[in-house]
Design an enzyme around this catalytic site. Structure first.
Site, PDB file in Angstrom:
ATOM      1  N   ARG A 117    -117.147  59.808  46.583  1.00 52.80           N
ATOM      2  CA  ARG A 117    -117.281  61.200  46.897  1.00 52.80           C
ATOM      3  C   ARG A 117    -115.915  61.602  47.162  1.00 52.80           C
ATOM      4  O   ARG A 117    -115.595  62.778  47.515  1.00 52.80           O
ATOM      5  CB  ARG A 117    -118.190  61.411  48.164  1.00 52.80           C
ATOM      6  CG  ARG A 117    -119.655  61.024  47.637  1.00 52.80           C
ATOM      7  CD  ARG A 117    -120.461  60.526  48.956  1.00 52.80           C
ATOM      8  NE  ARG A 117    -121.826  60.704  48.394  1.00 52.80           N
ATOM      9  CZ  ARG A 117    -122.507  59.576  47.693  1.00 52.80           C
ATOM     10  NH1 ARG A 117    -121.635  58.548  47.382  1.00 52.80           N
ATOM     11  NH2 ARG A 117    -123.663  59.590  47.290  1.00 52.80           N
ATOM     12  N   HIS A 156    -122.035  52.706  66.278  1.00 55.06           N
ATOM     13  CA  HIS A 156    -120.966  53.646  66.717  1.00 55.06           C
ATOM     14  C   HIS A 156    -120.875  54.881  65.643  1.00 55.06           C
ATOM     15  O   HIS A 156    -120.787  55.875  65.954  1.00 55.06           O
ATOM     16  CB  HIS A 156    -119.571  52.978  66.374  1.00 55.06           C
ATOM     17  CG  HIS A 156    -118.344  53.526  66.955  1.00 55.06           C
ATOM     18  ND1 HIS A 156    -117.889  54.195  68.391  1.00 55.06           N
ATOM     19  CD2 HIS A 156    -117.353  54.103  66.377  1.00 55.06           C
ATOM     20  CE1 HIS A 156    -117.185  54.708  68.430  1.00 55.06           C
ATOM     21  NE2 HIS A 156    -116.436  54.520  67.273  1.00 55.06           N
ATOM     22  N   THR A 191    -122.134  48.419  63.962  1.00 57.73           N
ATOM     23  CA  THR A 191    -122.717  48.831  65.123  1.00 57.73           C
ATOM     24  C   THR A 191    -123.353  50.153  65.381  1.00 57.73           C
ATOM     25  O   THR A 191    -122.790  50.917  64.147  1.00 57.73           O
ATOM     26  CB  THR A 191    -121.642  48.646  66.345  1.00 57.73           C
ATOM     27  OG1 THR A 191    -120.678  49.727  66.326  1.00 57.73           O
ATOM     28  CG2 THR A 191    -120.960  47.345  66.469  1.00 57.73           C
ATOM     29  N   ALA A 220    -114.293  61.247  57.438  1.00 57.33           N
ATOM     30  CA  ALA A 220    -115.030  60.177  56.603  1.00 57.33           C
ATOM     31  C   ALA A 220    -115.774  59.164  57.761  1.00 57.33           C
ATOM     32  O   ALA A 220    -114.696  58.633  58.328  1.00 57.33           O
ATOM     33  CB  ALA A 220    -114.275  59.577  55.586  1.00 57.33           C
ATOM     34  N   ILE A 245    -117.826  56.274  58.102  1.00 52.06           N
ATOM     35  CA  ILE A 245    -118.526  54.974  57.179  1.00 52.06           C
ATOM     36  C   ILE A 245    -119.327  54.167  58.334  1.00 52.06           C
ATOM     37  O   ILE A 245    -118.701  53.659  59.250  1.00 52.06           O
ATOM     38  CB  ILE A 245    -117.614  54.222  56.585  1.00 52.06           C
ATOM     39  CG1 ILE A 245    -116.867  55.426  55.626  1.00 52.06           C
ATOM     40  CG2 ILE A 245    -117.924  53.349  55.530  1.00 52.06           C
ATOM     41  CD1 ILE A 245    -115.579  54.732  54.542  1.00 52.06           C
ATOM     42  N   TYR A 274    -114.680  62.287  65.420  1.00 48.81           N
ATOM     43  CA  TYR A 274    -115.053  62.654  66.703  1.00 48.81           C
ATOM     44  C   TYR A 274    -114.335  63.977  67.303  1.00 48.81           C
ATOM     45  O   TYR A 274    -114.545  64.661  67.891  1.00 48.81           O
ATOM     46  CB  TYR A 274    -115.166  61.533  67.698  1.00 48.81           C
ATOM     47  CG  TYR A 274    -115.692  61.872  69.073  1.00 48.81           C
ATOM     48  CD1 TYR A 274    -116.876  61.889  68.999  1.00 48.81           C
ATOM     49  CD2 TYR A 274    -114.846  61.986  70.143  1.00 48.81           C
ATOM     50  CE1 TYR A 274    -117.301  61.936  70.323  1.00 48.81           C
ATOM     51  CE2 TYR A 274    -115.363  62.399  71.448  1.00 48.81           C
ATOM     52  CZ  TYR A 274    -116.640  62.316  71.530  1.00 48.81           C
ATOM     53  OH  TYR A 274    -117.065  62.649  72.830  1.00 48.81           O
ATOM     54  N   GLU A 275    -112.859  63.589  67.203  1.00 45.28           N
ATOM     55  CA  GLU A 275    -111.725  64.789  67.594  1.00 45.28           C
ATOM     56  C   GLU A 275    -111.898  66.057  66.932  1.00 45.28           C
ATOM     57  O   GLU A 275    -111.367  67.077  67.249  1.00 45.28           O
ATOM     58  CB  GLU A 275    -110.440  64.277  67.548  1.00 45.28           C
ATOM     59  CG  GLU A 275    -110.263  63.261  68.736  1.00 45.28           C
ATOM     60  CD  GLU A 275    -111.041  61.742  68.461  1.00 45.28           C
ATOM     61  OE1 GLU A 275    -110.852  61.277  67.247  1.00 45.28           O
ATOM     62  OE2 GLU A 275    -111.183  60.927  69.485  1.00 45.28           O
ATOM     63  N   PHE A 287    -108.609  58.461  60.463  1.00 54.64           N
ATOM     64  CA  PHE A 287    -109.548  57.464  60.357  1.00 54.64           C
ATOM     65  C   PHE A 287    -109.982  57.309  58.921  1.00 54.64           C
ATOM     66  O   PHE A 287    -110.725  58.225  58.264  1.00 54.64           O
ATOM     67  CB  PHE A 287    -110.784  57.617  61.265  1.00 54.64           C
ATOM     68  CG  PHE A 287    -111.512  56.281  61.651  1.00 54.64           C
ATOM     69  CD1 PHE A 287    -110.827  55.535  62.901  1.00 54.64           C
ATOM     70  CD2 PHE A 287    -112.169  55.552  61.005  1.00 54.64           C
ATOM     71  CE1 PHE A 287    -111.451  54.333  63.471  1.00 54.64           C
ATOM     72  CE2 PHE A 287    -112.687  54.220  61.454  1.00 54.64           C
ATOM     73  CZ  PHE A 287    -112.420  53.758  62.631  1.00 54.64           C
TER      74      PHE A 287
HETATM   75  N1  INI Z   1    -113.884  57.985  63.062  1.00 59.03           N
HETATM   76  C1  INI Z   1    -113.945  58.350  61.878  1.00 59.03           C
HETATM   77  O1  INI Z   1    -113.526  59.328  61.297  1.00 59.03           O
HETATM   78  N2  INI Z   1    -114.771  57.512  60.912  1.00 59.03           N
HETATM   79  C2  INI Z   1    -115.270  56.418  61.373  1.00 59.03           C
HETATM   80  O2  INI Z   1    -115.902  55.671  60.225  1.00 59.03           O
HETATM   81  C3  INI Z   1    -115.103  56.083  62.608  1.00 59.03           C
HETATM   82  N3  INI Z   1    -115.696  54.607  62.941  1.00 59.03           N
HETATM   83  O3  INI Z   1    -116.830  54.289  62.234  1.00 59.03           O
HETATM   84  O4  INI Z   1    -115.549  54.196  63.998  1.00 59.03           O
HETATM   85  C4  INI Z   1    -114.393  56.674  63.456  1.00 59.03           C
HETATM   86  N4  INI Z   1    -114.268  56.260  64.633  1.00 59.03           N
HETATM   87  C5  INI Z   1    -113.281  56.680  65.664  1.00 59.03           C
HETATM   88  C6  INI Z   1    -113.573  58.105  66.439  1.00 59.03           C
HETATM   89  O5  INI Z   1    -113.783  59.197  65.333  1.00 59.03           O
HETATM   90  C7  INI Z   1    -112.554  58.624  67.505  1.00 59.03           C
HETATM   91  O6  INI Z   1    -111.317  58.758  66.885  1.00 59.03           O
HETATM   92  C8  INI Z   1    -112.467  57.420  68.354  1.00 59.03           C
HETATM   93  O7  INI Z   1    -113.801  57.242  69.123  1.00 59.03           O
HETATM   94  C9  INI Z   1    -111.479  57.824  69.727  1.00 59.03           C
HETATM   95  O8  INI Z   1    -111.988  59.124  70.150  1.00 59.03           O
END
Ligand code: INI
Length: 157
Positions: free
Chosen positions: A131, A92, A90, A84, A86, A58-59, A23
């Site tokens: 960065r 999130h 929302t 990263a 960002i 998140y993973e 991501f």
């Molecule tokens: N994941 C990121 O690594 N960076 C982000 O900025 C981000 N935003 O903002 O949504 C993001 N979302 C995805 C998340 O990490 C999971 O992959 C997703 O929710 C599926 O589990």
């Protein structure tokens, strides 16, 4: 006074993994380049550097947990986590950055493992670009430096 600290030399026999999220890959690809650059410049053998890609930040803790559970501290001297997050429109951002941060720390402590934290958490994409190899350096390079230092510090205990 006895002071303990690690140096920045990584032996060519040491195997290290990078876990990076795809991501915002425009940014995370640069962090991976920085981390690889640090590893090689400090003496690492590129063939001993493994890259594990996950969908998002998140993973990262889940992949870290899986790798350390299987590894039992045998294969990898350390693991460098890169991502990263960002801020968007929302909340999130807050959930993803908090869970990734807590998760990486919890898993590292659970396995008593050498883990470094190269997760950008920025308000804007410009801050992330700064960065990831421009004005503010490369946080991937810095995260690998910290990992190498920690690997060498742990050898002293
Ligand atoms: N994941 C990121 O690594 N960076 C982000 O900025 C981000 N935003 O903002 O949504 C993001 N979302 C995805 C998340 O990490 C999971 O992959 C997703 O929710 C599926 O589990």
């Amino acid at each position: 006074m006895n002071t303990f600290q690690g140096n920045l030399n990584i032996g060519s026999a040491e195997r290290v993994a990078i876990i990076a999220s795809r991501f915002n890959h425009l940014i995370t690809d640069r962090l991976v380049e920085g981390a690889k650059d640090s590893f090689i410049r400090h003496g690492g053998d590129e063939s001993k550097l493994d890259l594990v890609l996950v969908p998002g930040a998140y993973e990262i803790p889940f992949a870290l947990n899986k790798i350390l559970d299987k590894d039992k501290g045998k294969k990898y001297s350390g693991i460098c986590c890169l991502g990263a997050v960002i801020r968007g429109a929302t909340p999130h951002f807050d959930y993803v950055s908090a869970e990734a941060t807590k998760g990486i720390a919890n898993v590292a402590l659970k396995y008593n493992a050498c883990v470094s934290f190269g997760l950008l958490t920025t308000d804007t994409i410009e801050q992330a670009i700064e960065r990831a190899g421009t004005k503010a350096g490369n946080k991937g390079f810095e995260a690998m430096n910290s990992l190498i230092e920690l690997i060498n510090l742990y050898k002293k205990f």
